[in-house]
Design an enzyme around this catalytic site. Sequence first.
Site, mmCIF file in Angstrom:
data_model
loop_
_atom_site.group_PDB
_atom_site.id
_atom_site.type_symbol
_atom_site.label_atom_id
_atom_site.label_comp_id
_atom_site.label_asym_id
_atom_site.label_seq_id
_atom_site.Cartn_x
_atom_site.Cartn_y
_atom_site.Cartn_z
ATOM 1 N N TYR A 188 -0.956 -0.848 8.522
ATOM 2 C CA TYR A 188 -2.086 -1.704 8.880
ATOM 3 C C TYR A 188 -2.275 -1.704 10.398
ATOM 4 O O TYR A 188 -1.364 -1.360 11.148
ATOM 5 C CB TYR A 188 -1.829 -3.147 8.423
ATOM 6 C CG TYR A 188 -2.069 -3.363 6.956
ATOM 7 C CD1 TYR A 188 -3.362 -3.485 6.470
ATOM 8 C CD2 TYR A 188 -1.017 -3.453 6.067
ATOM 9 C CE1 TYR A 188 -3.592 -3.694 5.116
ATOM 10 C CE2 TYR A 188 -1.229 -3.653 4.714
ATOM 11 C CZ TYR A 188 -2.529 -3.779 4.253
ATOM 12 O OH TYR A 188 -2.757 -3.977 2.920
ATOM 13 N N ASP B 292 -3.558 -0.797 -6.694
ATOM 14 C CA ASP B 292 -4.095 -1.205 -5.403
ATOM 15 C C ASP B 292 -5.554 -1.656 -5.529
ATOM 16 O O ASP B 292 -6.493 -0.902 -5.303
ATOM 17 C CB ASP B 292 -3.951 -0.026 -4.420
ATOM 18 C CG ASP B 292 -4.375 -0.379 -3.014
ATOM 19 O OD1 ASP B 292 -4.876 -1.505 -2.809
ATOM 20 O OD2 ASP B 292 -4.223 0.468 -2.122
ATOM 21 N N ARG C 222 0.855 -1.198 0.000
ATOM 22 C CA ARG C 222 0.000 0.000 0.000
ATOM 23 C C ARG C 222 0.885 1.240 0.000
ATOM 24 O O ARG C 222 0.866 2.038 0.942
ATOM 25 C CB ARG C 222 -0.935 -0.020 1.217
ATOM 26 C CG ARG C 222 -1.655 -1.331 1.464
ATOM 27 C CD ARG C 222 -2.548 -1.771 0.346
ATOM 28 N NE ARG C 222 -3.865 -1.165 0.336
ATOM 29 C CZ ARG C 222 -4.881 -1.518 1.093
ATOM 30 N NH1 ARG C 222 -4.747 -2.480 1.977
ATOM 31 N NH2 ARG C 222 -6.057 -0.935 0.961
ATOM 32 N N GLN D 190 -0.076 2.718 -5.870
ATOM 33 C CA GLN D 190 -1.478 3.141 -5.721
ATOM 34 C C GLN D 190 -2.374 2.772 -6.909
ATOM 35 O O GLN D 190 -3.511 2.354 -6.734
ATOM 36 C CB GLN D 190 -1.532 4.649 -5.523
ATOM 37 C CG GLN D 190 -2.251 5.030 -4.264
ATOM 38 C CD GLN D 190 -2.031 6.478 -3.881
ATOM 39 O OE1 GLN D 190 -1.478 7.265 -4.644
ATOM 40 N NE2 GLN D 190 -2.477 6.826 -2.703
ATOM 41 N N SER E 138 -7.894 -1.529 -2.427
ATOM 42 C CA SER E 138 -8.543 -0.237 -2.178
ATOM 43 C C SER E 138 -9.688 0.017 -3.151
ATOM 44 O O SER E 138 -10.766 0.449 -2.743
ATOM 45 C CB SER E 138 -7.531 0.910 -2.305
ATOM 46 O OG SER E 138 -6.644 0.878 -1.219
HETATM 47 P P1 NAD Z 1 -8.244 -3.159 6.526
HETATM 48 O O1 NAD Z 1 -9.336 -3.577 5.619
HETATM 49 O O2 NAD Z 1 -7.113 -4.070 6.794
HETATM 50 O O3 NAD Z 1 -8.920 -2.799 7.949
HETATM 51 C C1 NAD Z 1 -9.983 -1.891 8.024
HETATM 52 C C2 NAD Z 1 -9.795 -0.977 9.200
HETATM 53 O O4 NAD Z 1 -10.031 -1.684 10.418
HETATM 54 C C3 NAD Z 1 -8.407 -0.381 9.330
HETATM 55 O O5 NAD Z 1 -8.485 1.033 9.254
HETATM 56 C C4 NAD Z 1 -7.944 -0.858 10.702
HETATM 57 O O6 NAD Z 1 -7.157 0.104 11.389
HETATM 58 C C5 NAD Z 1 -9.264 -1.090 11.412
HETATM 59 N N1 NAD Z 1 -9.179 -1.968 12.595
HETATM 60 C C6 NAD Z 1 -8.476 -3.112 12.772
HETATM 61 N N2 NAD Z 1 -8.707 -3.622 14.004
HETATM 62 C C7 NAD Z 1 -9.584 -2.799 14.601
HETATM 63 C C8 NAD Z 1 -10.203 -2.788 15.889
HETATM 64 N N3 NAD Z 1 -9.955 -3.735 16.809
HETATM 65 N N4 NAD Z 1 -11.044 -1.776 16.177
HETATM 66 C C9 NAD Z 1 -11.296 -0.799 15.251
HETATM 67 N N5 NAD Z 1 -10.750 -0.751 14.042
HETATM 68 C C10 NAD Z 1 -9.892 -1.724 13.723
HETATM 69 O O7 NAD Z 1 -7.667 -1.732 6.126
HETATM 70 P P2 NAD Z 1 -7.495 -1.097 4.683
HETATM 71 O O8 NAD Z 1 -8.697 -0.304 4.385
HETATM 72 O O9 NAD Z 1 -7.087 -2.163 3.753
HETATM 73 O O10 NAD Z 1 -6.288 -0.099 4.943
HETATM 74 C C11 NAD Z 1 -5.091 -0.591 5.552
HETATM 75 C C12 NAD Z 1 -4.020 0.460 5.588
HETATM 76 O O11 NAD Z 1 -3.521 0.729 4.305
HETATM 77 C C13 NAD Z 1 -4.465 1.803 6.118
HETATM 78 O O12 NAD Z 1 -3.431 2.354 6.872
HETATM 79 C C14 NAD Z 1 -4.664 2.636 4.905
HETATM 80 O O13 NAD Z 1 -4.581 4.019 5.156
HETATM 81 C C15 NAD Z 1 -3.490 2.141 4.109
HETATM 82 N N6 NAD Z 1 -3.627 2.427 2.694
HETATM 83 C C16 NAD Z 1 -2.620 3.086 2.043
HETATM 84 C C17 NAD Z 1 -2.712 3.352 0.712
HETATM 85 C C18 NAD Z 1 -1.609 4.069 0.004
HETATM 86 O O14 NAD Z 1 -0.862 4.779 0.582
HETATM 87 N N7 NAD Z 1 -1.486 3.867 -1.269
HETATM 88 C C19 NAD Z 1 -3.816 2.952 0.008
HETATM 89 C C20 NAD Z 1 -4.839 2.264 0.696
HETATM 90 C C21 NAD Z 1 -4.722 1.985 2.032
#
Ligand code: NAD
Length: 379
Positions: free
Chosen positions: A228, A130, A122, A127, A133
């Site tokens: 994450y 991804d 990520r 991006q 996302s």
């Molecule tokens: P995910 O689907 O793995 O999880 C969804 C959300 O659940 C996350 O925000 C996580 O913090 C939250 N979570 C986990 N355990 C929890 C708990 N016990 N209580 C409450 N919330 C909880 O997450 P995702 O949407 O795939 O995103 C993962 C990471 O990747 C994030 O940091 C996101 O910002 C990052 N990201 C970065 C890019 C990029 O820079 N290109 C793109 C997409 C996502």
Amino acid sequence: MKIAVVNETRGFERRVALVPSVVATLVKRGWTVTIETGAGLGANISDQEFQAAGAVIGHNKAEMLAAADVIAKVSPPTPEEWQHWQAGQIVVGFLNPLGMPQTIGALNARGITAISMEMIPRTSRAQSMDALSSQASIAGYKAVILAAEALPRYFPMLTTAAGTIPPAKVLVMGAGVAGLQAIATARRLGALVEAYDIRPAVKEEVQSLGAKFIEITLKEETTAQGGYAKEISQNAQEYARQVLTKHVQEADVVITTAQVPGKKAPLLVTEEMIAGMKPGSVIVDLVAEQGGNCEGSQPGQTIEKHGVKILGPVNLPSTVAVHASQLYSKNISNFLQLLVKDGAIHLDFGDDIISSACVCHGGEVRHPRVKEMLAPVQV
Ligand code: NAD
């Protein structure tokens, strides 16, 4: 390079790995794209549209697969699918390597190179590839639509001659990609939105969408490498649930999206919490298939507990198949373009995107967790 796209065979999968606009750009680069007849129908794309974009329509699955360098897929393959694949071929798609390591083991045993779209890092550079996302965002949007459909109330505030309707209260738990899109969609429908996530870094994003962030200070690290979430202790989970109970019980709609990669989804909403919710309220558990954030949620089913509807939808991106396929197709093609140097496929493991996404190659399982899961148990 020869790319094959076959009909998706797993359960309810309407998406297709490549759409005509993307096929046209790949064909322009000199690649041959063969689409199995009917592969686009779930996403409302006919063979004729693919043909007009320059694709060859394959009527004989075995023949078209035998000629392919790359097989582009959406859902993880079934044994019936991979029986047609051969050593040296590359398969790229959502392969769920941590949930289905045996599939990776089987592909590896056949000498197939497996590229998992889930494992693309990520990072900013990755991006445009991804797919987690692009698809999670669709799931977040659709979760709100399902909730609005199931809720016996309006979402927006309305002032009418027959009285004033207050806005629905929506609580989003887990503010990653899906959660943020759920917040944005619920706000667009006029709801009052609160959100919670264990990663404090998301507070500003939540607020910028017009939602209130519920702050809970946990006395342990909640963010792992790569941004994450980390799995938190039982004590921390219990404390968070205590604070969240009031918010859950005040909400008309709760949408849960919390995940920790490779782990069972954390339990955020217990039956006790549900018992205190208003009858007619709705919970949409987007991770019912990964163990569920909500006690009792069932993948693919809607159940009712204490007058509260609990939805456990699976594969929501597939229900928005046209746009889901369009975005996924772009993700796939951006990745494939990274694989090709001077017109030939070159798996450069010095490139962090290729190295992370390639879970097995040349008879070797490359992903350490998958390797561990496949290792024979020592007794
Ligand atoms: P995910 O689907 O793995 O999880 C969804 C959300 O659940 C996350 O925000 C996580 O913090 C939250 N979570 C986990 N355990 C929890 C708990 N016990 N209580 C409450 N919330 C909880 O997450 P995702 O949407 O795939 O995103 C993962 C990471 O990747 C994030 O940091 C996101 O910002 C990052 N990201 C970065 C890019 C990029 O820079 N290109 C793109 C997409 C996502």
